[in-house]
Design a protein around this motif. Structure first.
Motif, PDB file in Angstrom:
ATOM      1  N   ALA A 102      -0.641  12.402  33.783  1.00  0.00           N
ATOM      2  CA  ALA A 102      -1.181  13.407  34.704  1.00  0.00           C
ATOM      3  C   ALA A 102      -2.388  12.852  35.447  1.00  0.00           C
ATOM      4  N   ILE A 103      -3.233  12.097  34.739  1.00  0.00           N
ATOM      5  CA  ILE A 103      -4.417  11.511  35.383  1.00  0.00           C
ATOM      6  C   ILE A 103      -4.006  10.515  36.460  1.00  0.00           C
ATOM      7  N   CYS A 104      -2.996   9.703  36.168  1.00  0.00           N
ATOM      8  CA  CYS A 104      -2.522   8.721  37.155  1.00  0.00           C
ATOM      9  C   CYS A 104      -1.945   9.420  38.392  1.00  0.00           C
ATOM     10  N   ILE A 105      -1.129  10.454  38.162  1.00  0.00           N
ATOM     11  CA  ILE A 105      -0.530  11.180  39.294  1.00  0.00           C
ATOM     12  C   ILE A 105      -1.611  11.845  40.135  1.00  0.00           C
ATOM     13  N   LEU A 106      -2.575  12.495  39.484  1.00  0.00           N
ATOM     14  CA  LEU A 106      -3.656  13.148  40.216  1.00  0.00           C
ATOM     15  C   LEU A 106      -4.485  12.133  40.992  1.00  0.00           C
ATOM     16  N   ALA A 107      -4.742  10.973  40.381  1.00  0.00           N
ATOM     17  CA  ALA A 107      -5.533   9.946  41.068  1.00  0.00           C
ATOM     18  C   ALA A 107      -4.815   9.462  42.327  1.00  0.00           C
ATOM     19  N   VAL A 108      -3.511   9.229  42.218  1.00  0.00           N
ATOM     20  CA  VAL A 108      -2.746   8.766  43.381  1.00  0.00           C
ATOM     21  C   VAL A 108      -2.716   9.842  44.473  1.00  0.00           C
ATOM     22  N   CYS A 109      -2.430  11.099  44.075  1.00  0.00           N
ATOM     23  CA  CYS A 109      -2.329  12.184  45.061  1.00  0.00           C
ATOM     24  C   CYS A 109      -3.679  12.491  45.699  1.00  0.00           C
ATOM     25  N   LEU A 110      -4.741  12.517  44.894  1.00  0.00           N
ATOM     26  CA  LEU A 110      -6.069  12.775  45.453  1.00  0.00           C
ATOM     27  C   LEU A 110      -6.516  11.631  46.352  1.00  0.00           C
ATOM     28  N   GLY A 111      -6.177  10.400  45.963  1.00  0.00           N
ATOM     29  CA  GLY A 111      -6.485   9.267  46.827  1.00  0.00           C
ATOM     30  C   GLY A 111      -5.757   9.357  48.159  1.00  0.00           C
ATOM     31  N   ALA A 112      -4.481   9.755  48.103  1.00  0.00           N
ATOM     32  CA  ALA A 112      -3.707   9.914  49.336  1.00  0.00           C
ATOM     33  C   ALA A 112      -4.287  11.025  50.207  1.00  0.00           C
TER      34      ALA A 112
END
Length: 423
Positions: free
Chosen positions: A32-42
């Motif tokens: 979940a942390i990885c997905i959130l990091a990628v989406c928030l970065g995008a």
């Protein structure tokens, strides 16, 4: 006769054995942390890119500095307090059944912001109170003032814009946040975070990117997918329930967009029919005619996608959660059993959600409905109207997306949660 002890309901298997502390949290939530990091970065990258070099139409901007024949002019909106009313001719308008008032007021105001902060100044033009355009003010009222100052000659002109509603706007928003937190607790806090990210994406990313020439349909669809993933991962983490809800939401939005395009083709209507709906689209059309690279085609479908998003997310997550609970209570349920139960639950959702969506669109278009009714138009005139066709496409397409999200989510959920027996 000795009563047979009841079999306890199954619980989540790993709950009791989960390690605590930061290390345990990271171990459980790394995906979940990885997905959130990628989406928030995008989202952050899109936000920065979208708001860099936006081609605003300077002639249409209310505030800023401009060159004129008389010199440099600075226009700004400032806060002020009414300290005196030297003339007041406002009275009820006899032609208005609601007793709305009209007339003029001569005001003296104390500036609270801007270059003239602290000064007491008269309004250069009398404040006109109209039945449909403005409101009567009283001594002590906080108002917003349009301040036009010639930096070359020193000339100053003030005119009232409206009440200063800023404190009450923040108060209403604060009340909303408080209610959500009191009722929803930690889940309410997560939902508010998802709402904030959704607003950022659909206003501060969509609008400037569209102004820079992006096509509205793929832009709206892509941003809605992004905020769907963000909202569901924040709310429920990762797992079958979240995956099912995301896939169901994306499928529902896609079907809403597809039906919108099909309905527009059948009714021979496109986004330019919005020109009849009011001056807002006309203003955008004027920008296009001035040379701005604006894709007006597709705005109708983009609006359908955005308006359907919330309801489709609601249905998809509710049904995904119900399927997960069914499987937890009875792990022996097969895919076929889960699909059958999910469809029973989904039909109840459709029964209420359809009413909700259609009534929401009727409520938002109530003035239009009354106007058409007051004109005594024939059925042929109504069904041939571009105005009615636009509203019909918006309401029906969103509803279709929500309705079809039910069987799609049920199929996806039963495939993800289903067991081996009865496949």
């Amino acid at each position: 006769m000795k009563q047979k002890p009841s079999k306890p309901l199954p619980t989540a298997p790993a709950e009791a054995a989960r390690p605590g502390g930061l290390r345990g949290f990271l171990r459980r939530s790394w995906l979940a942390i990885c997905i959130l990091a990628v989406c928030l970065g995008a989202l952050a990258a899109l936000l920065i890119t979208a708001n860099r070099g936006v081609p605003y139409y300077e002639g249409g901007r209310e505030e800023g500095e401009y060159r004129s024949a008389e010199g440099t002019v600075r226009v700004s909106v400032e806060r002020a307090e009414v300290v005196n009313i030297s003339r007041d001719t406002v009275s009820p308008n006899p032609r208005n059944p609601d007793h709305r008032e009209s007339g003029q007021q001569t005001l003296l105001v104390r500036m609270k912001t801007g270059t003239r902060k602290g000064e007491t100044l008269p309004l250069s033009n009398d404040h006109f109170v109209g039945v449909y355009t403005s409101e009567k003010v009283r001594i002590g009222d906080e108002i917003s003032v349009l301040q036009t100052e010639n930096l070359t000659t020193g000339a100053l002109e003030l005119s009232m814009k409206n009440y200063d509603r800023t404190p009450m706007v923040w108060g209403v928003l604060g009340l909303f946040v408080l209610v959500v937190l009191l009722v929803g607790g930690r889940t309410g806090l997560k939902s508010l975070l998802g709402l904030i990210l959704t607003v950022v994406a659909l206003i501060w990313v969509f609008c400037p990117m569209w102004m820079k020439g992006a096509r509205p349909v793929p832009l709206a669809f892509g941003l809605c997918v992004l905020v769907t993933v963000l909202s569901f991962v924040i709310l429920s983490g990762t797992g079958k329930k979240t995956l099912c809800a995301v896939l169901g939401t994306v499928a529902g939005m896609g079907l809403a967009a597809g039906f919108s395009l099909l309905a527009q083709a059948l009714l021979r209507i496109d986004s330019y029919a919005l020109y009849d709906a009011g001056t807002d689209f006309a203003d955008l059309a004027n920008l296009q005619q001035r040379g701005f690279d604006l894709h007006l085609e597709g705005l109708l479908t983009a609006g359908v996608i955005i308006s359907a998003l919330g309801a489709v997310m609601d249905v998809a997550m509710s049904l995904s959660s119900a399927i997960g609970e069914l499987k937890t209570v009875n792990p022996e349920l097969s895919r076929r059993d889960l699909l059958r139960s999910a469809m029973h639950i989904g039909r109840d959702m459709v029964g209420t959600m359809t009413n909700t969506l259609i009534l929401a669109f009727v409520g938002s278009s109530l003035v239009l409905v009354i106007r058409l009714w007051s004109q005594g138009a024939s059925s042929l005139s109504l069904t041939s109207s571009r105005y009615l066709s636009v509203e019909l496409i918006s309401a029906i397409s969103s509803s279709i997306g929500v309705i079809l999200a039910v069987p799609l989510t049920a199929v996806i959920g039963s495939a993800l949660y289903g067991g081996k027996r009865g496949n």
